[in-house]
Each structure stands twice: as structure tokens, then as C-alpha cells.
Design a protein around this motif. Structure first.
Motif, PDB file in Angstrom:
ATOM      1  N   ASP A  20       1.085  -1.060  -0.248  1.00  0.00           N
ATOM      2  CA  ASP A  20      -0.459   0.039  -0.346  1.00  0.00           C
ATOM      3  C   ASP A  20       0.612   1.358  -0.497  1.00  0.00           C
ATOM      4  O   ASP A  20       0.468   2.573  -0.881  1.00  0.00           O
ATOM      5  CB  ASP A  20      -0.865  -0.059   1.273  1.00  0.00           C
ATOM      6  CG  ASP A  20      -2.014  -0.980   1.195  1.00  0.00           C
ATOM      7  OD1 ASP A  20      -2.179  -1.433   2.360  1.00  0.00           O
ATOM      8  OD2 ASP A  20      -2.733  -1.268   0.070  1.00  0.00           O
ATOM      9  N   THR A  21       2.101   1.085   0.325  1.00  0.00           N
ATOM     10  CA  THR A  21       3.138   3.059  -0.089  1.00  0.00           C
ATOM     11  C   THR A  21       3.005   2.906  -0.942  1.00  0.00           C
ATOM     12  O   THR A  21       3.576   4.102  -1.059  1.00  0.00           O
ATOM     13  CB  THR A  21       4.221   2.237   1.143  1.00  0.00           C
ATOM     14  OG1 THR A  21       5.077   1.142   0.568  1.00  0.00           O
ATOM     15  CG2 THR A  21       3.668   1.951   2.509  1.00  0.00           C
ATOM     16  N   ASP A  22       3.198   2.066  -1.930  1.00  0.00           N
ATOM     17  CA  ASP A  22       2.722   2.700  -3.474  1.00  0.00           C
ATOM     18  C   ASP A  22       2.451   3.914  -3.448  1.00  0.00           C
ATOM     19  O   ASP A  22       3.265   4.551  -4.579  1.00  0.00           O
ATOM     20  CB  ASP A  22       2.997   1.399  -4.472  1.00  0.00           C
ATOM     21  CG  ASP A  22       4.288   0.229  -3.780  1.00  0.00           C
ATOM     22  OD1 ASP A  22       5.127   0.666  -3.554  1.00  0.00           O
ATOM     23  OD2 ASP A  22       4.105  -1.285  -5.007  1.00  0.00           O
ATOM     24  N   SER A  23       1.549   3.620  -3.004  1.00  0.00           N
ATOM     25  CA  SER A  23       0.235   5.088  -3.722  1.00  0.00           C
ATOM     26  C   SER A  23       1.228   6.237  -3.011  1.00  0.00           C
ATOM     27  O   SER A  23       0.767   7.616  -3.333  1.00  0.00           O
ATOM     28  CB  SER A  23      -0.685   4.969  -3.568  1.00  0.00           C
ATOM     29  OG  SER A  23      -1.262   4.377  -1.603  1.00  0.00           O
ATOM     30  N   LEU A  24       1.878   5.941  -1.652  1.00  0.00           N
ATOM     31  CA  LEU A  24       2.551   7.148  -1.697  1.00  0.00           C
ATOM     32  C   LEU A  24       3.676   7.616  -2.930  1.00  0.00           C
ATOM     33  O   LEU A  24       4.389   8.492  -1.998  1.00  0.00           O
ATOM     34  CB  LEU A  24       3.317   7.154   0.397  1.00  0.00           C
ATOM     35  CG  LEU A  24       2.309   6.372   0.902  1.00  0.00           C
ATOM     36  CD1 LEU A  24       2.727   6.247   2.368  1.00  0.00           C
ATOM     37  CD2 LEU A  24       0.751   7.849   1.364  1.00  0.00           C
ATOM     38  N   HIS A  25       4.806   7.057  -3.753  1.00  0.00           N
ATOM     39  CA  HIS A  25       5.438   7.422  -4.106  1.00  0.00           C
ATOM     40  C   HIS A  25       5.410   7.347  -5.418  1.00  0.00           C
ATOM     41  O   HIS A  25       4.219   6.783  -6.145  1.00  0.00           O
ATOM     42  CB  HIS A  25       6.126   6.172  -4.177  1.00  0.00           C
ATOM     43  CG  HIS A  25       7.231   5.881  -2.755  1.00  0.00           C
ATOM     44  ND1 HIS A  25       8.273   6.369  -2.260  1.00  0.00           N
ATOM     45  CD2 HIS A  25       6.423   4.751  -2.037  1.00  0.00           C
ATOM     46  CE1 HIS A  25       8.464   6.102  -1.024  1.00  0.00           C
ATOM     47  NE2 HIS A  25       7.713   4.842  -0.117  1.00  0.00           N
ATOM     48  N   THR A  26       5.603   8.724  -6.361  1.00  0.00           N
ATOM     49  CA  THR A  26       5.743   9.241  -7.240  1.00  0.00           C
ATOM     50  C   THR A  26       6.971   7.892  -7.822  1.00  0.00           C
ATOM     51  O   THR A  26       7.723   6.874  -7.417  1.00  0.00           O
ATOM     52  CB  THR A  26       6.421   9.686  -7.513  1.00  0.00           C
ATOM     53  OG1 THR A  26       6.033  11.297  -7.053  1.00  0.00           O
ATOM     54  CG2 THR A  26       6.439  10.672  -9.304  1.00  0.00           C
ATOM     55  N   THR A  27       5.598   6.977  -8.939  1.00  0.00           N
ATOM     56  CA  THR A  27       6.803   6.114  -9.936  1.00  0.00           C
ATOM     57  C   THR A  27       6.920   6.073 -11.143  1.00  0.00           C
ATOM     58  O   THR A  27       6.693   6.989 -12.344  1.00  0.00           O
ATOM     59  CB  THR A  27       5.618   5.079  -9.823  1.00  0.00           C
ATOM     60  OG1 THR A  27       5.073   4.761  -8.563  1.00  0.00           O
ATOM     61  CG2 THR A  27       5.531   3.008 -10.963  1.00  0.00           C
ATOM     62  N   LEU A  28       7.945   6.271 -11.387  1.00  0.00           N
ATOM     63  CA  LEU A  28       8.992   5.885 -12.843  1.00  0.00           C
ATOM     64  C   LEU A  28       8.892   4.837 -13.678  1.00  0.00           C
ATOM     65  O   LEU A  28       8.870   3.624 -12.865  1.00  0.00           O
ATOM     66  CB  LEU A  28      10.418   6.107 -12.560  1.00  0.00           C
ATOM     67  CG  LEU A  28      11.663   6.552 -14.066  1.00  0.00           C
ATOM     68  CD1 LEU A  28      11.219   7.387 -14.629  1.00  0.00           C
ATOM     69  CD2 LEU A  28      12.750   6.137 -13.059  1.00  0.00           C
ATOM     70  N   GLY A  29       8.465   4.567 -14.887  1.00  0.00           N
ATOM     71  CA  GLY A  29       7.912   3.514 -16.258  1.00  0.00           C
ATOM     72  C   GLY A  29       9.438   3.310 -16.821  1.00  0.00           C
ATOM     73  O   GLY A  29       9.557   4.796 -17.496  1.00  0.00           O
ATOM     74  N   VAL A  30       9.391   2.248 -17.163  1.00  0.00           N
ATOM     75  CA  VAL A  30      11.090   1.949 -17.775  1.00  0.00           C
ATOM     76  C   VAL A  30      10.510   1.155 -18.608  1.00  0.00           C
ATOM     77  O   VAL A  30      10.186  -0.347 -18.661  1.00  0.00           O
ATOM     78  CB  VAL A  30      11.991   1.362 -17.067  1.00  0.00           C
ATOM     79  CG1 VAL A  30      12.991   1.442 -18.156  1.00  0.00           C
ATOM     80  CG2 VAL A  30      12.794   2.067 -15.857  1.00  0.00           C
ATOM     81  N   LEU A  31      10.047   1.534 -19.999  1.00  0.00           N
ATOM     82  CA  LEU A  31      10.333   0.217 -20.998  1.00  0.00           C
ATOM     83  C   LEU A  31      11.762  -0.197 -21.793  1.00  0.00           C
ATOM     84  O   LEU A  31      12.425   0.219 -21.988  1.00  0.00           O
ATOM     85  CB  LEU A  31      10.030   1.061 -22.525  1.00  0.00           C
ATOM     86  CG  LEU A  31       8.503   1.469 -22.837  1.00  0.00           C
ATOM     87  CD1 LEU A  31       8.022   2.508 -23.898  1.00  0.00           C
ATOM     88  CD2 LEU A  31       7.853   0.225 -23.265  1.00  0.00           C
ATOM     89  N   GLY A  32      11.466  -1.790 -21.777  1.00  0.00           N
ATOM     90  CA  GLY A  32      12.947  -2.538 -21.853  1.00  0.00           C
ATOM     91  C   GLY A  32      13.591  -2.401 -20.164  1.00  0.00           C
ATOM     92  O   GLY A  32      13.493  -2.086 -19.531  1.00  0.00           O
ATOM     93  N   GLY A  33      13.958  -3.889 -19.877  1.00  0.00           N
ATOM     94  CA  GLY A  33      14.585  -4.768 -18.828  1.00  0.00           C
ATOM     95  C   GLY A  33      15.947  -4.854 -18.488  1.00  0.00           C
ATOM     96  O   GLY A  33      16.198  -6.094 -18.291  1.00  0.00           O
ATOM     97  N   GLY A  34      16.231  -4.863 -19.768  1.00  0.00           N
ATOM     98  CA  GLY A  34      17.745  -4.745 -19.791  1.00  0.00           C
ATOM     99  C   GLY A  34      18.638  -4.143 -18.811  1.00  0.00           C
ATOM    100  O   GLY A  34      18.122  -3.699 -18.048  1.00  0.00           O
TER     101      GLY A  34
END
Length: 406
Positions: A20-34
Motif C-alpha cells: 500500500d505504500t506504493d501509492s505514497l511514491h511517485t513511480t518511474l516507468g521504464v520500457l525495457g528490462g536490460g
């Protein structure tokens, strides 16, 4: 360059359990998992961001480190939607992600780099046209898109035929000396769109990494000198004297023009060839952090990945300070083999040396020629640095050439 993507069915795969703490954080999205995504995730998490990665492989290097991973193909719109829902700002860690994905995601969330810049970097023909439009000289070249182009292109021989799309680490390239070799090479590449570049007498190779914010501010790392073996980066030299000052200033200025011409937002690397007569030409650009900039994690106050987080999340940019002379040695899968047998490289021996930092990427499948990690060496002086790099290279059976620095 990054490895070509594979496909998998879309599904949300939790690599590290979300709370539930994820909602407290701004989230960075990344295309690609290398590996570039892995180092980006580390930088973002250090700055307090939650992270989510989209990659078709459930055990991707970035996915192992991220809070969450969406296991989906890069062209899967359902996966794009999941990513857009999960993040607040989004970037990519390799240039062969579909530009259409970035364009679509930009309608939902802030995205950098822009889709049009990535599209140019994915096509060598468009890329070279952009360089010319910015007043940055390329090696003489011609597009080869149909049979009739071969006759005109033959006037540039000897040359290097390169596929216009999807080439990386020396793949999709062929050196041609005669018209017959050119025809055979183009046939072997499936007659896809290519460019033929005239082969020039090179003295050295350099790269420049810049970061440009949405407000147009640009900062840069000092140009680094690179040595390749078999088309793959082997060594990066990042210290005073590795690139002459006047040359370094000219390359930084050219890179800034290229970034501004793209209206770029993000981290951009541009590679250059310096010729034996002292002149130089641009080679190619990568719209992302670059293998030659990995030393910045250990040798600079702010790494290329820190700056990528800042440009993506619209944070202030600062001119990065390079605080230590440094050398980076690339680790390919060959280091895990001796006389055809699998071995464990002597990690303990190299880590007994002060100023040596080992970075392994978490890849499960070890193959010769595959990028598995890198080693950064820092020291107080260039002589000490090169002595230590030579020790590490000998222990790991890596190529290394000492530079003569005035």
C-alpha cells in the motif's frame, strides 16, 4: 547497442511485492528490462521513486531490481496501458522500442525521450539526414534501398554496408571492398534498406553524453575515448588527456546542436570517429544512457542514470562533476570460459584492489560476446589508474591498451 527484443504474453509480474505504500511514491516507468534499465531503476530508487518495468522476459535484469514488472511484448497495447496506469513518468532504456509505443504513451503520461527522436535514431538514413541538417559532418554515405542504388554506392568503396534499422554491436554490418562484395552483402542482408558509409582511416573513437531538460537546459559529461573489439565496446577512458581539449569542446558543441535539433528531452549519447588527419565525423546516436557512460556511476557526482531520472521526472539538471580519473572495462560472457570450460571469474582478486567497482547485470544466460557486466576503475592519477586497469584486465583476460597521455 541493446539486444533485440523477444515476445511474451502480457501479464503483471510482481518482482518485488507491491504494498500500500506504493501509492505514497511517485513511480518511474521504464520500457525495457536490460542492464541500462537495471541501473536506471537503482538510480530512481535511490532518489525515492517507485519503479515499474515493461519487458517480455520475466527474469529481466531491470525486472529483478524493480518494484514491479509488466511481462508483455513491446508492441502489446494492453501492456502499454498497464504501464501508463502504473507510472507517473516514463522513459525507455533501449532505442529499438517501437516509437509508436512512446507516441501512444505520451497521450497518457509524460514521456521522454520523444517518439520522433527515437524514430530518427532507429533509422540510419533519417539519422544521417538529421546530422547534416544540424551542420554535423558524416562520413560520405549513400542510401541503398533498391538495386539501382548499388551502382552509385560502389563509387564510395571500400565501405561499410549497414542495415538502416536494428543493427547493434557490429551486427547488421559488412565491410565491402568491391562491387561484387557489396551486392553479396546486400543480398545477405535480405535486401533491406541500408546505408553504405565510406571506410575512413580512423585515429580514435569518442562519445559524448548530454542531458537536455524540457526547458531546453543542456548539461554534458566530458567526452570519453572508446576502444572497440569485434564491434563491441571493450574499454572507455575517461580522464584529462584521453580526448584533446579542443577536440572535446568541438564534439560537445556538435552534440548539443544534435540534441537541440531533435527538441530532445532525456539523456542522449552521440558517437564520433576522429580521423588520422585530425578531422572528425559523427557516427551514430543513442537516445538513452550508453555503455561508454557507465563509469559515471562511480566517477561522477551525478551519473548518466541520475540525469535520466531528472529529465524524465522534470527535476532540475546540474552540470555533473567528474571527480576521479576512470576507466571502464566491459565484461562479456567470454570471461566465464577458459579453454571452452565454464569457470567463475576471479572476482575476489579484482575486488582486493582499491578503486575497483564490479557491476554485474543479473543475466542468467552466459554467452560469449554477451554483455554481462562492467568494471570501473578509479584512481588519483592517470598512471596509477592505467596500472590498476592493466591488472584487472590481466586477471579477467580482457583486452586493454594503455594510452600515452601528454
Amino acid at each position: 547497442m541493446q539486444e533485440a527484443p523477444t515476445s511474451a504474453a502480457p501479464a503483471l509480474h510482481t518482482v518485488r511485492s507491491a504494498t500500500d505504500t506504493d501509492s505514497l511514491h511517485t513511480t518511474l516507468g521504464v520500457l525495457g528490462g536490460g542492464q541500462l534499465g537495471r541501473m536506471l531503476v537503482h538510480a530512481a530508487q535511490r532518489m525515492g521513486y517507485a519503479t515499474v518495468v515493461l519487458d517480455p522476459a520475466p527474469d529481466s535484469p531491470a525486472g529483478q531490481a524493480s518494484h514491479n514488472q509488466i511481462v508483455a511484448a513491446y508492441d502489446d497495447q494492453a501492456g502499454w496501458n498497464q504501464l501508463a496506469e502504473a507510472c507517473d513518468g516514463l522513459t525507455t532504456e533501449f532505442e529499438n522500442v517501437p516509437a509508436a509505443a512512446l507516441e501512444y504513451l505520451a497521450t497518457r503520461k509524460p514521456v521522454s525521450p520523444p517518439a520522433q527522436a527515437v524514430a530518427k535514431a532507429q533509422d540510419r538514413i533519417e539519422e544521417k539526414r538529421h546530422f547534416s541538417a544540424c551542420g554535423v559532418r558524416c562520413a560520405p554515405w549513400l542510401a541503398v534501398q533498391q538495386q539501382a542504388d548499388l551502382d552509385a554506392a560502389a563509387a564510395l568503396l571500400p565501405g561499410i554496408l549497414k542495415t538502416a534499422r536494428l543493427g547493434y554491436d557490429g551486427k547488421g554490418q559488412a565491410v565491402c571492398h568491391t562491387a561484387d562484395e557489396l551486392r553479396q552483402a546486400w543480398d545477405g542482408m535480405g535486401r533491406v534498406a541500408c546505408v553504405l558509409e565510406q571506410k575512413l582511416a580512423l585515429a580514435l573513437e569518442c562519445s559524448v553524453i548530454v542531458a537536455r531538460g524540457a526547458d531546453g537546459q543542456i548539461v554534458n559529461f566530458q567526452p570519453q575515448r572508446n576502444v572497440h573489439h569485434g564491434g563491441i565496446l571493450a574499454t572507455t577512458y575517461a580522464f584529462a588527456g584521453a580526448v584533446p581539449v579542443a577536440l572535446a569542446d568541438a564534439l560537445v558543441e556538435a552534440t548539443r546542436r544534435i540534441a537541440e535539433g531533435l527538441e530532445y528531452v532525456g539523456v542522449l549519447c552521440v558517437e564520433y570517429f576522429v580521423l588520422q588527419d585530425g578531422s572528425w565525423v559523427v557516427n551514430e546516436m543513442a537516445p538513452r544512457p550508453h555503455n561508454s557512460g557507465h563509469y559515471t556511476i562511480d566517477a561522477c557526482e551525478h551519473s548518466q542514470f541520475d540525469l535520466q531520472v531528472r529529465t524524465t521526472m522534470n527535476l532540475p539538471l546540474v552540470q555533473p562533476r567528474h571527480h576521479s580519473p576512470s576507466i571502464m572495462l566491459n565484461l562479456l560472457g567470454d570471461a566465464w570460459y577458459l579453454h571452452g570450460e565454464r569457470i567463475i571469474p576471479p572476482w575476489e582478486q579484482i575486488q582486493q584492489l582499491p578503486g575497483v567497482q564490479l557491476h554485474l547485470y543479473g543475466k542468467q544466460d552466459v554467452k560469449p560476446g554477451r554483455k554481462m557486466g562492467h568494471v570501473t576503475i578509479t584512481a588519483a592519477t592517470v598512471d596509477e589508474l592505467q596500472d590498476k586497469a592493466a591488472q584487472v584486465a590481466q586477471l579477467l583476460r580482457l583486452p586493454f591498451e594503455r594510452l600515452a597521455v601528454a
